[in-house]
Design a protein around this motif. Structure first.
Motif, mmCIF file in Angstrom:
data_model
loop_
_atom_site.group_PDB
_atom_site.id
_atom_site.type_symbol
_atom_site.label_atom_id
_atom_site.label_comp_id
_atom_site.label_asym_id
_atom_site.label_seq_id
_atom_site.Cartn_x
_atom_site.Cartn_y
_atom_site.Cartn_z
ATOM 1 N N LEU A 57 18.436 57.236 -21.211
ATOM 2 C CA LEU A 57 18.241 56.083 -22.076
ATOM 3 C C LEU A 57 18.355 54.881 -21.151
ATOM 4 N N TRP A 74 30.394 49.003 -38.203
ATOM 5 C CA TRP A 74 31.108 50.237 -37.814
ATOM 6 C C TRP A 74 30.114 51.361 -37.518
ATOM 7 N N SER A 125 27.372 63.589 -29.514
ATOM 8 C CA SER A 125 27.037 63.167 -30.876
ATOM 9 C C SER A 125 25.857 63.931 -31.452
ATOM 10 N N ARG A 167 25.166 55.885 -32.433
ATOM 11 C CA ARG A 167 24.728 56.174 -31.072
ATOM 12 C C ARG A 167 23.336 56.806 -31.074
ATOM 13 N N LEU A 168 23.143 57.740 -32.021
ATOM 14 C CA LEU A 168 21.866 58.458 -32.040
ATOM 15 C C LEU A 168 20.713 57.531 -32.420
ATOM 16 N N SER A 227 29.246 65.807 -35.725
ATOM 17 C CA SER A 227 29.899 64.773 -34.918
ATOM 18 C C SER A 227 29.247 63.416 -35.111
ATOM 19 N N TRP A 228 28.666 63.200 -36.283
ATOM 20 C CA TRP A 228 28.029 61.912 -36.562
ATOM 21 C C TRP A 228 29.019 60.831 -36.974
ATOM 22 N N GLY A 229 30.244 61.230 -37.284
ATOM 23 C CA GLY A 229 31.220 60.259 -37.782
ATOM 24 C C GLY A 229 31.845 59.443 -36.661
ATOM 25 N N LEU A 283 25.938 61.343 -24.593
ATOM 26 C CA LEU A 283 24.919 61.605 -25.616
ATOM 27 C C LEU A 283 25.038 62.985 -26.287
ATOM 28 N N PHE A 306 20.400 54.361 -31.570
ATOM 29 C CA PHE A 306 20.032 53.697 -30.317
ATOM 30 C C PHE A 306 19.319 54.677 -29.391
ATOM 31 N N ALA A 307 19.834 55.915 -29.331
ATOM 32 C CA ALA A 307 19.277 56.906 -28.408
ATOM 33 C C ALA A 307 17.829 57.231 -28.774
ATOM 34 N N VAL A 355 19.679 66.748 -29.693
ATOM 35 C CA VAL A 355 19.602 66.024 -30.962
ATOM 36 C C VAL A 355 18.376 66.511 -31.738
ATOM 37 N N VAL A 364 18.366 63.046 -38.124
ATOM 38 C CA VAL A 364 18.753 61.640 -38.027
ATOM 39 C C VAL A 364 17.809 60.779 -38.861
ATOM 40 N N LEU A 402 33.412 58.057 -33.514
ATOM 41 C CA LEU A 402 33.385 58.530 -32.128
ATOM 42 C C LEU A 402 34.821 58.751 -31.676
ATOM 43 N N ALA A 456 16.941 62.247 -26.087
ATOM 44 C CA ALA A 456 17.805 62.682 -27.172
ATOM 45 C C ALA A 456 17.557 64.154 -27.487
ATOM 46 N N ARG A 500 28.342 50.747 -34.168
ATOM 47 C CA ARG A 500 29.147 50.700 -32.957
ATOM 48 C C ARG A 500 30.070 51.902 -32.750
ATOM 49 N N PHE A 501 30.610 52.411 -33.829
ATOM 50 C CA PHE A 501 31.722 53.349 -33.671
ATOM 51 C C PHE A 501 31.460 54.752 -34.191
ATOM 52 N N THR A 502 30.219 55.065 -34.500
ATOM 53 C CA THR A 502 29.964 56.426 -34.980
ATOM 54 C C THR A 502 28.922 57.125 -34.111
ATOM 55 N N GLY A 503 28.976 58.436 -34.157
ATOM 56 C CA GLY A 503 27.987 59.239 -33.442
ATOM 57 C C GLY A 503 26.588 58.975 -33.977
ATOM 58 N N PHE A 504 26.504 58.792 -35.308
ATOM 59 C CA PHE A 504 25.205 58.504 -35.930
ATOM 60 C C PHE A 504 24.592 57.233 -35.347
#
Lengths: 335, 494
Positions: free
Chosen positions: B337, A199, B351, A208-209, B356-358, B348, A211-212, A225, A230, B360, A220, A202-206
């Motif tokens: 990226l 989760w 987040s 994503r960051l 907004s880290w929780g 990008l 990977f970014a 960012v 992070v 999406l 980033a 795949r599904f959180t902003g954290f």
């Protein structure tokens, strides 16, 4: 200028495998188990040795049981590697957590012991995160350094508590050694944990960051960012996961030592890499690392069964890991 | 031609893939002659310089040294045949001391030290680490090193760009002296006053071709500007519909007396809501630093930046973004990226903040991203990995990122560099449209003809300071190029 349509089928196959790294890995795992069965007929399929059962659930359960702590430490590596980092303190953090928990639970009881053990992981993780994210020390050096410091602290601490004795909290023993329907109870911890990591990635902003940052830290930054936030959160999380893995391992081994989980460190890195996580950042999957951990365990069993001397086993282990990774990189065109 | 000719390059052509950097470039230098090499941005100057000095091999054409065909396959070979360059970027290794750097190129020490003194650098020790020395000193050391090897031809690429005026004078004086003793000099520069003071001839390059060879005399500037521009009649491009919103009265961004060491010395201008403000500058006049400063990558060393009436102190791009200032950098690779999807690239900034880290917000994200994709007409057939998109589509993704979050102030640094004409024509109206909706856009472009197409006004930056602010709508390229060369002040006199 859509290049995708002009790619050769080989490239597309490689890309498919890269996007779904688990498929060839599972095939490889099955192959390894088959080889194991050839070396020692009946170990996986008892009926061939004249015993009951099509597949030995005991053997499978055992395989899974010992793969769990490895897979949890591999999670530390996958998450940090996404940002082109690594956590070399994970093995020691697990050991420290186990040691602190065992010694303290005989004094203060299991709950404070577990909490303090976990907070040890958090502390080391936060220090790692500050070093990597704020001071900008290379993760390899930073986590190696904190790992050494933690080892030293544990040795000092051992002298202080030398007479306290040790006790393994019952819940950890249950998780570590108990079985439900032949499957290890550790899965009660691990399945929710794996879902959480999935989760998170795949599904959180954290996620994503992570990977970014691993793909292009400058991009980033440009998007607003603040990388250090992070990194601190990431390494703190990695520390917590390592401590949790250490506690589970304690319940499994039911002994403490100053190097309890340390031998798991390098296999955890190997599991992540075999599982398709790039040490250069930006690409990785936890499912792959779980299969990677299983592969390493089967490999270990195989080498033990062949009754090789320790030195030869270690050499062969290293060689196989290199080969698997090299083949994998070849197929997928990734690094 | 004449017996004293040292270097003669003719018919030089060079392509990089489909891009023809040079088509037919030529240049010659004789003993005792100083020849300026001129050309607008993208005319092929740097490629030509690299070919002459052996850093690149030409596809076609020949280089004669003293009448003999020379095979200048590498910088070392060029050096051996007496051709020594001083590049724009210092070519000394920062982690070694001065003496070790000299040893690398077999430079004799005594003449080097003599030249360093002659050029006006005092108190230099050979054991100084190169990395600790200021940029101006490094350039002088580079020059001294080149002079110490007693070249037949010296190539100076924007030699005076980072130098204070007293050192500039020394350099010009020494160069003249050496030329009088018989050395040939190729002088690449954007500065007309130095060229007219120093040079004998000027070779002008346009679109990869040598279009003229001028003798330096009073009033030659006009002829040079004409040659650099040529007759470019891209009338179709002029048909971009320039819709105009109402330009606000209170400035959105006020840049007051900003200096950024070492290149930017004094920049002031206001940006209004509803306005596209162009930036006219030759390469390396401090516009890179200005944009990075406005975007929060580095603080100004002096002066202030006000956004919506409050003085800002951006310490991170996140601060600039919070103030509504969004940056699209010149190098797309910096902003993308490469291995991630179009969607992730555009989303990008969503987040970026800790809050907004929780989870999406997938639906919200998809709506915004699809809106940006539609508006920019991004070709998403290869959307799985941004690196598989064409350059134009990649650029749209970097702009789309900010459209999806909403833009108050947009900083566009050369957004049309290296992209196809069709995409360019989609970008101008987009920029106009954003302004019409109340955004404020700062638009730097290396292609001057884009300034009247997209901008309302333009600030002209030369040598780190604003030299003029002009009405962009009616500015023709000639005016712009003259302005970019810092010639505005002399216009009446010419």
């Amino acid at each position: 200028m859509n290049m995708a349509t002009t790619d050769s089928s080989m490239v597309r196959f490689g890309r498919f495998l890269r996007d779904n790294p688990v498929i060839p890995l599972l095939a490889f795992l099955v192959l390894m188990i088959a080889v194991l069965e050839v070396i020692r007929p009946g170990i996986v399929t008892p009926f061939r040795a004249g015993r009951d059962g099509l597949i030995s659930t005991f053997w499978v359960g055992n395989l899974i049981k010992f793969a769990i702590p490895l897979a949890m430490l591999a999670a530390c590596q996958v998450l940090t590697m996404l940002t082109a980092g690594i956590d070399l303190s994970a093995g020691i953090v697990a050991t420290v957590a186990a040691f602190v928990c065992a010694t303290l639970s005989s004094i203060w009881g299991p709950v404070p012991a577990v909490l303090i053990a976990m907070s040890m992981g958090l502390v080391v993780g936060v220090v790692n995160g500050i070093g990597v994210g704020v001071v900008r020390v290379h993760p390899l050096i930073m986590t190696l350094g904190t790992g050494l410091i933690a080892t030293g602290c544990m040795q000092v601490y051992q002298r202080l508590v030398i007479n306290a004795g040790s006790e393994i909290p019952a819940v950890l023993s249950w998780l570590g050694t108990g079985r439900t329907l032949s499957m290890p109870n550790g899965l009660f911890l691990f399945v929710p944990f794996a879902l959480f990591v999935f989760w998170l990635m795949r599904f959180t902003g954290f996620g994503r960051l992570l990977f970014a940052l691993g793909s292009n830290e400058n991009a980033a930054k440009l998007s607003g960012v603040r990388a250090w936030q992070v990194y601190v959160a990431l390494y703190a999380l990695s520390g917590l996961i390592a401590a949790l893995a250490g506690l589970l391992y304690l319940g499994m081994i039911r002994q403490t030592s100053l190097s309890l989980a340390s031998p798991l460190l390098l296999p955890s890195v190997a599991a992540a890499v075999i599982g398709g996580t790039s040490i250069f950042g930006g690409r990785g999957s936890f499912a792959g690392a779980i299969v990677g951990a299983l592969i390493i365990r089967v490999l270990d069993t195989m080498l033990t069964l062949m009754q090789m001397p320790e030195g030869a086993r270690t050499m062969l282990f290293g060689l196989i890991i290199l080969t698997v990774t090299a083949i994998y990189v070849r197929i997928t065109g990734s690094r | 031609m004449n017996a004293n000719q040292i270097l003669d390059a003719s018919g030089i052509a060079k392509s990089f893939g489909a891009v023809k950097a040079l088509v037919d470039a030529s240049l010659s230098v004789s003993e005792g002659e100083i020849v300026a090499l001129m050309g607008a941005n993208g005319a092929g100057k740097s490629t030509f310089v690299k070919i002459i000095t052996g850093a690149l091999t030409p596809d076609n054409g020949k280089v004669l040294i003293r009448g003999k065909q020379a095979r200048v396959g590498s910088p070392a070979e060029a050096r051996r045949s007496g051709l020594v360059p001083v590049y724009q970027e210092p070519s000394l290794i920062p982690d070694l001391d001065v003496a070790d750097n000299l040893r690398l190129t077999d430079t004799p020490i005594a003449p080097f030290e003599r030249w360093v003194k002659e050029l006006g650098i005092e108190g230099l020790s050979l054991s100084d680490m190169v990395g600790d020395l200021p940029l101006a000193t490094l350039r002088i050391l580079d020059l001294a090193r080149a002079l110490a090897s007693e070249p037949d031809v010296l190539l100076l690429d924007e030699m005076t760009a980072a130098l204070p005026s007293d050192l500039v004078e020394r350099v010009l004086k020494v160069t003249r002296q050496q030329a009088d003793k018989g050395m040939g000099v190729i002088y690449v520069s954007h500065r007309f006053n130095e060229i007219s003071e120093l040079c004998d001839r000027a070779t002008v390059l346009r679109d990869g071709q040598t279009v003229g060879d001028l003798v330096i005399e009073p009033g030659v500037e006009d002829r040079a500007v004409e040659l650099m521009l040529g007759q470019r009649l891209d009338l179709a491009a002029r048909e971009v519909n320039k819709t105009r919103g109402t330009i606000g009265d209170t400035p959105r961004v006020r840049v007051k007396g900003v200096a950024i060491a070492p290149k930017v010395t004094d920049i002031s201008f206001d940006m209004f809501p509803g306005e596209v403000l162009g930036v006219v500058a030759l390469e390396g006049q401090g516009q890179d630093e200005l944009f990075e400063c406005l975007a929060g990558f580095m603080p100004p060393t002096a002066g202030s930046i006000e956004v919506n009436g409050t003085t800002t102190a951006f310490r991170h791009p996140a601060d600039a973004i919070a103030a509504g200032v969004k940056f699209v950098p010149g190098d797309r690779a910096d902003a993308l990226l490469a291995q991630r999807s179009v969607r992730e690239n555009i989303a990008l900034p969503f987040s970026a903040r800790m809050s907004s880290w929780g989870w999406l917000k997938m639906r919200h994200e998809r709506e915004r991203v699809e809106h940006a994709i539609d508006r920019l007409q991004i070709d998403t057939r290869a959307q799985g990995e941004v690196q598989r998109l064409s350059g134009g589509n990649q650029q749209k993704v970097t702009i789309g990122r900010w459209l999806a979050t909403g833009v108050e102030t947009l900083l566009l640094f050369d957004p049309t560099r290296g992209i196809d004409v069709r995409t360019k024509r989609q970008i101008y109206p987009l920029v106009r449209e954003l302004a019409e909706q109340g955004s404020s856009v700062l638009f730097y472009t290396s292609e001057l003809e884009e300034i009247p197409l997209a901008c309302d006004r333009a600030v002209v930056i030369f040598n780190g300071r604003v030299v003029d602010i002009i009405d962009a709508e009616n500015a023709d390229e000639q005016t712009l190029l003259r302005a970019a060369y810092g010639l505005t002040a002399q216009e009446g006199a010419a």
